[in-house]
Write a protein that holds these residues in place. Structure first.
Motif, PDB file in Angstrom:
ATOM      1  N   ASP A  21       0.800  -1.211   0.000  1.00 46.13           N
ATOM      2  CA  ASP A  21       0.000   0.000   0.000  1.00 46.13           C
ATOM      3  C   ASP A  21       0.837   1.266   0.000  1.00 46.13           C
ATOM      4  O   ASP A  21       0.279   2.348  -0.045  1.00 46.13           O
ATOM      5  CB  ASP A  21      -0.930   0.008   1.220  1.00 46.13           C
ATOM      6  N   LYS A  22       2.141   1.149   0.125  1.00 51.54           N
ATOM      7  CA  LYS A  22       2.979   2.347   0.115  1.00 51.54           C
ATOM      8  C   LYS A  22       2.982   2.976  -1.281  1.00 51.54           C
ATOM      9  O   LYS A  22       3.136   2.285  -2.272  1.00 51.54           O
ATOM     10  CB  LYS A  22       4.399   2.005   0.566  1.00 51.54           C
ATOM     11  N   TRP A  23       2.807   4.272  -1.279  1.00 50.95           N
ATOM     12  CA  TRP A  23       2.667   4.999  -2.539  1.00 50.95           C
ATOM     13  C   TRP A  23       3.996   5.630  -2.928  1.00 50.95           C
ATOM     14  O   TRP A  23       4.623   6.307  -2.119  1.00 50.95           O
ATOM     15  CB  TRP A  23       1.617   6.091  -2.395  1.00 50.95           C
ATOM     16  N   SER A  24       4.370   5.405  -4.175  1.00 48.87           N
ATOM     17  CA  SER A  24       5.541   6.098  -4.708  1.00 48.87           C
ATOM     18  C   SER A  24       5.137   7.506  -5.125  1.00 48.87           C
ATOM     19  O   SER A  24       3.946   7.841  -5.214  1.00 48.87           O
ATOM     20  CB  SER A  24       6.104   5.343  -5.909  1.00 48.87           C
ATOM     21  N   LEU A  25       6.132   8.343  -5.393  1.00 51.03           N
ATOM     22  CA  LEU A  25       5.841   9.704  -5.847  1.00 51.03           C
ATOM     23  C   LEU A  25       5.065   9.684  -7.152  1.00 51.03           C
ATOM     24  O   LEU A  25       4.098  10.440  -7.323  1.00 51.03           O
ATOM     25  CB  LEU A  25       7.145  10.495  -6.003  1.00 51.03           C
ATOM     26  N   GLN A  26       5.458   8.805  -8.080  1.00 53.40           N
ATOM     27  CA  GLN A  26       4.771   8.745  -9.364  1.00 53.40           C
ATOM     28  C   GLN A  26       3.325   8.303  -9.198  1.00 53.40           C
ATOM     29  O   GLN A  26       2.417   8.823  -9.869  1.00 53.40           O
ATOM     30  CB  GLN A  26       5.511   7.785 -10.308  1.00 53.40           C
ATOM     31  N   LYS A  27       3.082   7.356  -8.293  1.00 55.96           N
ATOM     32  CA  LYS A  27       1.709   6.910  -8.050  1.00 55.96           C
ATOM     33  C   LYS A  27       0.878   8.045  -7.474  1.00 55.96           C
ATOM     34  O   LYS A  27      -0.290   8.219  -7.844  1.00 55.96           O
ATOM     35  CB  LYS A  27       1.707   5.717  -7.092  1.00 55.96           C
ATOM     36  N   LEU A  33      -3.641  13.487 -10.603  1.00 52.22           N
ATOM     37  CA  LEU A  33      -4.050  13.943 -11.934  1.00 52.22           C
ATOM     38  C   LEU A  33      -5.359  13.300 -12.373  1.00 52.22           C
ATOM     39  O   LEU A  33      -6.125  13.895 -13.136  1.00 52.22           O
ATOM     40  CB  LEU A  33      -2.951  13.625 -12.960  1.00 52.22           C
ATOM     41  N   GLU A  34      -5.635  12.115 -11.873  1.00 50.80           N
ATOM     42  CA  GLU A  34      -6.857  11.412 -12.255  1.00 50.80           C
ATOM     43  C   GLU A  34      -8.060  11.882 -11.450  1.00 50.80           C
ATOM     44  O   GLU A  34      -9.186  11.842 -11.938  1.00 50.80           O
ATOM     45  CB  GLU A  34      -6.666   9.903 -12.068  1.00 50.80           C
ATOM     46  N   ASN A  35      -7.841  12.352 -10.223  1.00 53.21           N
ATOM     47  CA  ASN A  35      -8.960  12.637  -9.328  1.00 53.21           C
ATOM     48  C   ASN A  35      -9.111  14.107  -8.955  1.00 53.21           C
ATOM     49  O   ASN A  35     -10.126  14.472  -8.366  1.00 53.21           O
ATOM     50  CB  ASN A  35      -8.808  11.816  -8.040  1.00 53.21           C
ATOM     51  N   ASN A  36      -8.140  14.937  -9.274  1.00 53.94           N
ATOM     52  CA  ASN A  36      -8.219  16.341  -8.892  1.00 53.94           C
ATOM     53  C   ASN A  36      -9.384  17.030  -9.618  1.00 53.94           C
ATOM     54  O   ASN A  36      -9.562  16.875 -10.834  1.00 53.94           O
ATOM     55  CB  ASN A  36      -6.893  17.042  -9.229  1.00 53.94           C
ATOM     56  N   LEU A  37     -10.163  17.806  -8.874  1.00 56.06           N
ATOM     57  CA  LEU A  37     -11.345  18.449  -9.452  1.00 56.06           C
ATOM     58  C   LEU A  37     -10.970  19.521 -10.466  1.00 56.06           C
ATOM     59  O   LEU A  37     -11.671  19.700 -11.475  1.00 56.06           O
ATOM     60  CB  LEU A  37     -12.193  19.072  -8.334  1.00 56.06           C
ATOM     61  N   GLN A  38      -9.890  20.253 -10.220  1.00 60.35           N
ATOM     62  CA  GLN A  38      -9.463  21.260 -11.197  1.00 60.35           C
ATOM     63  C   GLN A  38      -9.077  20.606 -12.512  1.00 60.35           C
ATOM     64  O   GLN A  38      -9.381  21.136 -13.588  1.00 60.35           O
ATOM     65  CB  GLN A  38      -8.293  22.055 -10.640  1.00 60.35           C
ATOM     66  N   ASN A 132       0.519  20.351 -14.298  1.00 58.10           N
ATOM     67  CA  ASN A 132       1.856  20.668 -13.765  1.00 58.10           C
ATOM     68  C   ASN A 132       1.764  21.241 -12.355  1.00 58.10           C
ATOM     69  O   ASN A 132       2.562  20.880 -11.479  1.00 58.10           O
ATOM     70  CB  ASN A 132       2.563  21.658 -14.691  1.00 58.10           C
ATOM     71  N   ASN A 133       0.802  22.137 -12.133  1.00 57.56           N
ATOM     72  CA  ASN A 133       0.652  22.730 -10.803  1.00 57.56           C
ATOM     73  C   ASN A 133       0.273  21.681  -9.765  1.00 57.56           C
ATOM     74  O   ASN A 133       0.786  21.685  -8.643  1.00 57.56           O
ATOM     75  CB  ASN A 133      -0.411  23.834 -10.842  1.00 57.56           C
ATOM     76  N   VAL A 134      -0.629  20.785 -10.151  1.00 58.33           N
ATOM     77  CA  VAL A 134      -1.021  19.709  -9.238  1.00 58.33           C
ATOM     78  C   VAL A 134       0.174  18.809  -8.938  1.00 58.33           C
ATOM     79  O   VAL A 134       0.402  18.411  -7.786  1.00 58.33           O
ATOM     80  CB  VAL A 134      -2.189  18.893  -9.844  1.00 58.33           C
ATOM     81  N   SER A 135       0.964  18.491  -9.973  1.00 55.16           N
ATOM     82  CA  SER A 135       2.139  17.637  -9.775  1.00 55.16           C
ATOM     83  C   SER A 135       3.150  18.301  -8.849  1.00 55.16           C
ATOM     84  O   SER A 135       3.728  17.642  -7.971  1.00 55.16           O
ATOM     85  CB  SER A 135       2.784  17.331 -11.135  1.00 55.16           C
ATOM     86  N   LYS A 472      12.505  18.249 -17.144  1.00 57.63           N
ATOM     87  CA  LYS A 472      12.945  16.986 -16.549  1.00 57.63           C
ATOM     88  C   LYS A 472      11.781  16.394 -15.738  1.00 57.63           C
ATOM     89  O   LYS A 472      10.961  17.117 -15.205  1.00 57.63           O
ATOM     90  CB  LYS A 472      14.173  17.202 -15.658  1.00 57.63           C
ATOM     91  N   PRO A 473      11.727  15.052 -15.634  1.00 59.81           N
ATOM     92  CA  PRO A 473      10.608  14.422 -14.916  1.00 59.81           C
ATOM     93  C   PRO A 473      10.618  14.744 -13.435  1.00 59.81           C
ATOM     94  O   PRO A 473      11.668  14.930 -12.816  1.00 59.81           O
ATOM     95  CB  PRO A 473      10.829  12.920 -15.174  1.00 59.81           C
ATOM     96  N   LEU A 474       9.402  14.799 -12.869  1.00 56.35           N
ATOM     97  CA  LEU A 474       9.254  15.094 -11.441  1.00 56.35           C
ATOM     98  C   LEU A 474       9.287  13.794 -10.633  1.00 56.35           C
ATOM     99  O   LEU A 474       8.266  13.277 -10.198  1.00 56.35           O
ATOM    100  CB  LEU A 474       7.934  15.823 -11.196  1.00 56.35           C
TER     101      LEU A 474
END
Length: 476
Positions: A21-27, A33-38, A132-135, A472-474
């Motif tokens: 269940d541990k979440w990586s940064l990419q996850k 990005l999939e669930n953010n309302l904005q 990008n802002n959400v990330s 560069k990737p975040l």
């Protein structure tokens, strides 16, 4: 034994699930990005822009319309079949289909398509900007968790060290090597260290809550993150100049792309408005028919040949001579059935329609002026976006340089403070210093250590922000 085996298996399975269940940064970024309302709202803006563009493209196709009519009239009325006046009730029906194709409209359709194409590109760029802002927000909160985790571990180790020192001082007090005041001093330090552990735990919990809120998951949901292997920051590595970073960002940042697309869209809107100054030409065609219950029982067959008939019209008085006339009538007739009448009454037309604007209460002029103002506003918005981007990158560049210097300086200070602390530990055991002096040296060491951790993550995050503007990737 069987129970122990089952319990052990259950615990092992639970541990494995928790580890999974541990979440990586990419996850975390993908989930946000999939669930953010904005992001979802911006996706709707993209869909709306797609629909507008589709509508503009389809305006090149003909418009086709059909019509049906059912009429009942009484009194003196015109029979739609014979166009004669009848003084009776008439039931009639009409049906038709027509099409119109715009041939020239002052380039309105062309400019509308271009305008909506740029509008759609601007909407897509806005979506990327929000993503990008959400990330970046997720990276910020993720980094805060890493930072607070390390601070908590440091606070716990500090407490363990103090507890160990307390145990040693107790023994030295018992044998008379140190005074009771030294023991009270170290116990006070222990209480302070326990308080720092509590504060560190609260800060860590708060950073978890911030990340959960950014991901829009419930605050009470079990959640943990992966701890990446972060190499020690290399403050000596070469960085791109802020000018080079700005030039790259100028070509690739979606916030600039969106402003550029809106500028082009506003320019095309001027063309749309000006198109109403020009004449418009369209091609029209259609077919229609009608039915009337007042039609005669028979009507000629379309295309049949005419024949000449002679019929008397009277007799000349005095001579008794018969007067006749000749009429041409169709040689074939059809019964007046419903479908035969619809076929007989068909009418077809093809024509050109030219609309020439002469005076429109200055509505077109006003529309053009408003479009020009919108274009100027988009120019200013593009310039402002470029200035904001340049200032942001210059500030980020200076922040990285300052963070690198702070980290380097604190690294050197930490090494000296660590040596001083180890020396103080040895002197305390030998009774060369009292607990008050030792506590002061220890506090200085822990403060430098905490500042070093803070400087480390501050440098890592600010460098990551600068990397973001270089495409560069975040991730870590």
């Amino acid at each position: 034994m069987l129970r122990i085996f089952i319990v052990s298996l259950f615990l092992a399975f639970t541990f494995q699930v928790q580890a999974q269940d541990k979440w990586s940064l990419q996850k975390c970024i993908d989930y946000a990005l999939e669930n953010n309302l904005q992001v979802k709202q911006s996706n709707l803006d993209v869909e709306s822009a797609d629909i507008s563009l589709f509508g503009s493209k389809m305006s090149n196709l003909p418009s086709v319309n059909g019509n049906l009519g059912l009429n009942t009239s009484t009194g003196r009325t015109i029979d739609p079949f014979t166009n004669t006046i009848n003084d009776r009730g008439i039931n009639s029906q009409t049906a038709g289909i027509s099409a119109s194709v715009p041939l020239f409209d002052g380039f309105q359709r062309y400019n509308s398509i271009k305008r909506d194409q740029y509008g759609q590109l601007a909407a897509e760029s806005d979506l990327k900007t929000i993503q990008n802002n959400v990330s970046l927000n997720v990276v910020t909160f993720y980094t805060n968790i890493l930072f607070n985790k390390e601070l908590l571990e440091t606070a716990k180790l500090r407490l363990e060290t103090t507890e160990s020192q307390e145990s040693r001082i107790e023994k030295q007090v018992e044998i008379g090597a140190l005074a009771q005041a030294d023991l009270l001093q170290i116990r006070q330090q222990k209480a302070n260290d326990e308080l720092e552990v509590v504060r560190a735990e609260n800060n860590l919990n708060l950073s978890y809550l911030q990340l959960k809120q950014a991901l829009q998951i419930p605050a009470n949901q079990d959640f943990d993150i992966e701890i990446p292997e972060l190499p020690e920051p290399n403050t000596g590595e070469l960085m791109e100049s802020s000018a080079n970073v700005y030039q790259y960002a100028l070509q690739n940042q979606p916030v600039i792309k969106a402003a550029e697309y809106r500028k082009e869209s506003a320019f095309r809107s001027i063309g749309v408005a000006r198109s109403r100054y020009y004449p418009s030409l369209s091609l029209n065609a259609g077919i229609s028919t009608n039915y009337s219950d007042a039609a005669p029982a028979q009507f000629p067959v379309l295309g049949s040949e005419n024949i000449t008939i002679t019929r008397p019209i009277g007799i000349v008085e005095n001579t008794g001579q018969l007067v006749v006339t000749q009429d041409e009538i169709p040689s074939e007739f059809r019964e007046n059935t419903y479908w035969n009448q619809l076929d007989f009454n068909q009418r077809r037309f093809v024509g050109l329609s030219l609309n020439i604007p002469i005076f429109n209460q200055f509505q077109v002029r006003n529309s053009v002026q408003q479009a020009i103002i919108t274009k100027k506003r988009s120019d200013y918005q593009l310039t402002a976006a470029k200035n904001d981007l340049q200032q942001t990158i210059e500030q980020a560049y200076l922040d990285v340089k300052a963070a690198a210097k702070s980290y380097s300086a604190l690294n050197n200070s930490f090494e000296a403070s660590e040596l001083s602390f180890k020396n103080a530990e040895q002197r305390l055991e030998l009774g060369a210093i009292d607990a008050v002096q030792f506590t002061q040296i220890k506090n200085d060491f822990e403060r430098v250590k905490s500042d070093l951790i803070r400087a480390k993550y501050d440098y890592i995050f600010k460098l990551k922000v600068l990397d973001f503007y270089q495409g560069k990737p975040l991730n870590f």
